[in-house]
Design an enzyme around this catalytic site. Structure first.
Site, short mmCIF file in Angstrom:
data_model
loop_
_atom_site.label_atom_id
_atom_site.label_comp_id
_atom_site.label_asym_id
_atom_site.label_seq_id
_atom_site.Cartn_x
_atom_site.Cartn_y
_atom_site.Cartn_z
N TYR A 156 0.84 -1.21 0.00
CA TYR A 156 0.00 0.00 0.00
C TYR A 156 0.88 1.27 0.00
CZ TYR A 156 -3.78 3.09 1.73
OH TYR A 156 -4.70 4.09 1.88
N LYS A 160 1.02 4.15 -2.85
CA LYS A 160 0.66 5.53 -2.52
C LYS A 160 1.83 6.49 -2.74
CE LYS A 160 -3.68 4.92 -1.38
NZ LYS A 160 -4.76 5.51 -2.21
#
Ligand code: NAP
Length: 248
Positions: A156, A160
């Protein structure tokens, strides 16, 4: 005349959570909201009903935005119906959290496919239209995890952080055509995504404002970045909505 009157806004992943709040906020400000979702058709329809009951305009469109053909189909429907796209909010995202040594390649890939490749696919499809219009606002929802890292979120955080680099490069590519590209980095916001955290008290220690945020508090920043003239001269920036977690 409302702030975003006659603007067409696509919000990916708008059936729930932050995307839902963004779609409602943009519609309250007068935009036609395109409520994208992957599988929650009842929830997406409820967002549309909430907007239309309040006098706004919205439609729900199903598309898995990690898939190029589905992104193209979504954008084609929007163009056939409304003839333009003024605002794209790349919000759809998932987590597949686990520590590095347990992280399966498919869980790495699923998060990269949606949280990073999905942003690329939607931005590429919509920017073709915005380039012809010579105007547009692209707003990418990243995360504090992409700035400071988070144990159990290497997939993640990588996606991001990638969104932040992507935002800056595309902002430079599209600036001369009147298109701005910015990112919003939420901290911990109360949604389904954060509903099963097993250590909320530990997290609160790192939030100077001492509480989780609400989806509407992220939507307020997106409204600002979509508005004229408030954000006309802002591009390639990352705005934190995180209760003070990250102070650059
Ligand atoms: P959420 O409540 O889990 O909602 C996720 C949304 O994304 C849903 O509308 C879901 O649609 C949609 N979605 C999932 N897979 C999709 C796909 N393949 N194609 C299109 N839509 C898809 O998440 P959230 O907390 O609101 O998060 C929204 C964004 O903010 C994400 O990018 C997330 O990474 C970011 N963010 C969240 C937090 C937080 O604390 N919550 C913090 C920082 C950043 P369905 O309902 O159809 O599944």
């Amino acid at each position: 005349m409302t702030l975003l009157q006659n603007k067409v806004a696509i919000v990916t992943g708008a059936s729930r959570g932050i995307g839902r709040a963004i779609a409602i906020e943009l519609a309250i400000q007068g935009a036609i909201a395109v409520v994208n979702y992957a599988s929650s058709s009842t929830a997406a329809q409820a967002v549309v009903t909430e907007i239309t009951d309040a006098g706004g305009e919205a439609i729900a469109i199903q598309a898995d935005v990690s898939k190029g053909d589905q992104v193209d189909a979504l954008v084609n429907v929007v163009i056939e119906k409304f003839r333009r796209v003024d605002i794209l909010v790349n919000n759809a995202g998932i987590t597949r959290d686990t520590l590095l040594l347990r992280l399966k390649p498919e869980d790495w890939q699923a998060v990269i496919d949606l949280n990073l490749t999905g942003v690329f696919l939607c931005t590429r499809a919509v920017s073709k239209i915005m380039l012809k219009q010579r105007s547009g606002r692209i707003i990418n929802i990243t995360s504090v995890a992409g700035q400071m890292g988070n144990p159990g979120q290497s997939n993640y955080s990588a996606a991001k952080a990638g969104v932040i680099g992507f935002t800056k490069s595309v902002a430079k590519e599209l600036a001369s055509r009147g298109i701005t590209v910015n990112a919003v980095a939420p901290g911990f916001i109360t949604t389904d995504m954060t509903s099963d955290l097993n250590n909320p008290e530990d997290i609160l220690k790192y939030i100077p404002l001492g509480r989780f945020g609400q989806p509407e508090e992220v939507a307020g920043m997106v409204r600002f970045l979509a508005a004229d003239p408030a954000a006309t001269y802002i591009t390639g920036q990352v705005f934190n909505v995180d209760g003070g977690m990250v102070m650059a």
